[in-house]
Write a protein that holds these residues in place. Structure first.
Motif, PDB file in Angstrom:
ATOM      1  N   ASN A   1      35.119  43.015  44.425  1.00  0.00           N
ATOM      2  CA  ASN A   1      34.414  42.903  43.155  1.00  0.00           C
ATOM      3  C   ASN A   1      33.740  44.199  42.772  1.00  0.00           C
TER       4      ASN A   1
ATOM      5  N   LYS B   1      46.026  36.428  51.774  1.00  0.00           N
ATOM      6  CA  LYS B   1      44.813  35.864  51.191  1.00  0.00           C
ATOM      7  C   LYS B   1      43.721  36.937  51.088  1.00  0.00           C
TER       8      LYS B   1
ATOM      9  N   ASP C   1      35.447  40.244  49.694  1.00  0.00           N
ATOM     10  CA  ASP C   1      35.151  39.832  48.326  1.00  0.00           C
ATOM     11  C   ASP C   1      34.170  40.802  47.673  1.00  0.00           C
TER      12      ASP C   1
ATOM     13  N   SER D   1      41.764  43.170  38.257  1.00  0.00           N
ATOM     14  CA  SER D   1      42.238  42.938  36.908  1.00  0.00           C
ATOM     15  C   SER D   1      42.054  41.493  36.445  1.00  0.00           C
ATOM     16  N   ASP D   2      42.757  40.539  37.104  1.00  0.00           N
ATOM     17  CA  ASP D   2      42.753  39.170  36.591  1.00  0.00           C
ATOM     18  C   ASP D   2      41.379  38.530  36.581  1.00  0.00           C
ATOM     19  N   ASN D   3      40.558  38.926  37.531  1.00  0.00           N
ATOM     20  CA  ASN D   3      39.247  38.300  37.628  1.00  0.00           C
ATOM     21  C   ASN D   3      38.175  39.374  37.646  1.00  0.00           C
ATOM     22  N   ASN D   4      38.382  40.397  36.794  1.00  0.00           N
ATOM     23  CA  ASN D   4      37.469  41.536  36.803  1.00  0.00           C
ATOM     24  C   ASN D   4      36.033  41.106  36.483  1.00  0.00           C
TER      25      ASN D   4
ATOM     26  N   LYS E   1      44.426  39.298  48.350  1.00  0.00           N
ATOM     27  CA  LYS E   1      44.109  38.685  47.056  1.00  0.00           C
ATOM     28  C   LYS E   1      42.613  38.804  46.754  1.00  0.00           C
ATOM     29  N   LEU E   2      41.801  38.660  47.824  1.00  0.00           N
ATOM     30  CA  LEU E   2      40.357  38.764  47.639  1.00  0.00           C
ATOM     31  C   LEU E   2      39.979  40.125  47.078  1.00  0.00           C
TER      32      LEU E   2
ATOM     33  N   ASP F   1      42.349  40.738  43.329  1.00  0.00           N
ATOM     34  CA  ASP F   1      42.097  39.879  42.180  1.00  0.00           C
ATOM     35  C   ASP F   1      41.029  40.428  41.234  1.00  0.00           C
ATOM     36  N   PRO F   2      39.883  40.857  41.779  1.00  0.00           N
ATOM     37  CA  PRO F   2      38.835  41.302  40.876  1.00  0.00           C
ATOM     38  C   PRO F   2      39.180  42.590  40.126  1.00  0.00           C
TER      39      PRO F   2
ATOM     40  N   ASN G   1      47.299  40.025  28.958  1.00  0.00           N
ATOM     41  CA  ASN G   1      47.091  38.851  29.765  1.00  0.00           C
ATOM     42  C   ASN G   1      46.633  37.704  28.877  1.00  0.00           C
TER      43      ASN G   1
END
Lengths: 244, 215
Positions: free
Chosen positions: B138, B7, B134, B17-20, B10-11, B14-15, B208
């Motif tokens: 980010n 987890k 996080d 690429s998928d949640n840039n 993932k934090l 994730d930012p 994507n």
């Protein structure tokens, strides 16, 4: 004349969005419809008009080196300029809140049209940017500071309304799927910024050594200049086509 | 035991690429693009934002039960402004030229939407450890875009990376320049930053499909 020059410069030559990318977040997020873009644009003009002169006063009488000398001799050596950010942002946040209350009380129609945008503006980079540029450029008088604030606001207003108009129209065009939405907006903004660069040559012999140095550095090779002009012409055609 | 659980990883990841933050969440574009004409200021800016975001997220997360919701924006702004002052003073002391080059854009980290956005969306509802991860994640996603744009613009605009001449010397006409290569001076001008980001978004969304938007 001085006022007019500064106004023109802050609207076109040093446009907040196209030359410095300030206020980009709200510019991208709130430009889907012309009517909302119009509201946000107005709110930004309004808040910049109030906060820039206010921060100018703060800068002149509290923050600058020796600014405290009006308190007495012993304060003349203080330099509080490291507090700039915190003081400016506090002023902006309070002013936005205050403006909101006043507008709600005395001009409910305007309040309804500005709606949720007023509180959001506290964290709009264009507002803090306006104050910081005002400080960085040593703007001389309160009147000039107000002019600068209004000009910067109008620049943002023009930018956001025009991109919203283009985005309303582009809905009917066949944009490649991965580029839809954000991607194409970035590219259109880039093209518009190239268009706005053509204003750059209109005011020369300005007072900013820094910007001038940059400009000369860039235009050292003449080819670049030619290239730029060619591209400008192209862009203007492109954007007129997009507009149609 | 692994250092980071799934987890936590993932934090951070994730930012990227998928949640840039820049290309997907559309946050933090304001103060970013103007500094990307060269690679060096882009890296410094990315580091500054990483520091402010990591620390700010921790502070806000620790204070999250103490801050009254009504004045939370001002409280958040004060925390960020304090951290940014620290960054600004350190830069002024140790890298004065760079600090001049970045001028007001360090100050504009305060109103960088990415910071307020993460405070609101994450730090106000999570513990300090997750918030720190996080924030770092980010800021790394933000920095990644900054560095890509900065590298592309410096490489094709002035033929250098971090000041080293990659394509040979344009003044003496060696390397690629001997073959008639020319720098594209247009790359260092502000509009190209926007177009380069637009192209990055295009490439990312090509791979994507989930990120596609309606017109």
């Amino acid at each position: 004349m001085e006022y007019l020059e500064l106004l023109f410069k802050s609207i076109f030559v040093e446009n907040m969005v196209f030359a410095y990318f300030l206020g980009m977040c709200s510019y991208l997020a709130v430009s889907k419809k012309v009517s909302t873009a119009f509201g946000l644009g107005l709110a930004v003009v309004f808040v910049l008009m109030v906060t820039v002169p206010l921060n100018w006063l703060l800068d002149q009488y509290i923050l600058q080196e020796g600014a405290l000398s009006w308190l007495g001799e012993e304060y003349a050596s203080y330099d509080l300029s490291f507090l700039t950010y915190i003081l400016f942002i506090a002023t902006i946040a309070t002013m936005v809140q205050l403006v909101e209350i006043v507008v709600e009380k005395f001009a409910p129609a305007l309040y309804n049209s500005l709606g949720i945008f007023l509180p959001l503006i506290a964290v709009n980079c264009a507002i803090l940017g306006g104050s910081l540029f005002m400080q960085a450029r040593d703007i001389a008088t309160l009147g000039l500071a107000t002019t600068y604030g209004v000009g910067a606001g109008i620049g943002f207003f023009l930018a956001i309304v025009s991109i919203a108009a283009i985005r309303e129209k582009i809905r009917y065009s066949n944009v490649p799927a991965p580029l839809r939405g954000l991607g194409i907006t970035f590219i259109i903004t880039g093209l518009m910024a190239i268009g706005f660069m053509s204003f750059g040559g209109m005011l020369t012999g300005g007072d900013e050594g820094e910007d001038d140095a940059e400009a000369t550095e860039l235009s050292v090779d003449g080819k670049l200049q030619e290239e730029k002009n060619a591209i400008n012409n192209e862009t203007i055609t492109v954007s007129s086509i997009t507009l149609e | 035991m692994r250092l980071l659980s799934k987890k936590d990883a993932k934090l951070i990841l994730d930012p990227l690429s998928d949640n840039n933050p820049i290309t997907v969440q559309v946050l933090g574009i304001c103060s970013a693009l103007a500094v990307t004409a060269q690679l060096k200021p882009s890296i410094v800016m990315a580091m500054a934002v990483m520091f402010v975001m990591g620390m700010g997220n921790v502070v806000i997360s620790l204070l999250r039960n103490l801050i009254p919701p009504k004045i939370r924006i001002i409280a958040q702004l004060i925390v960020v402004a304090t951290l940014v002052i620290v960054v600004d003073q350190v830069l002024k002391a140790y890298a004065y030229e760079l600090s001049n080059q970045l001028s007001v854009f360090i100050g504009l980290i305060i109103t960088n939407c990415i910071i307020m956005g993460r405070f609101e969306a994450f730090a106000l509802g999570n513990g300090p450890r997750e918030s720190f991860l996080d924030g770092i994640g980010n800021a790394a996603g933000y920095g990644l875009i900054l560095v890509i744009v900065g590298a592309l613009r410096e490489l094709f605009g002035s033929g250098t990376l971090l000041g080293f001449e990659i394509f040979g010397s344009s003044v003496e006409g060696t390397g690629l320049y001997a073959l008639g290569y020319e720098n594209n001076g247009f790359m260092v001008l502000p509009p190209m930053a926007l177009i380069v980001v637009g192209l990055i978004i295009w490439v990312q969304r090509h791979y994507n499909k989930e990120l596609h938007e309606d017109n």
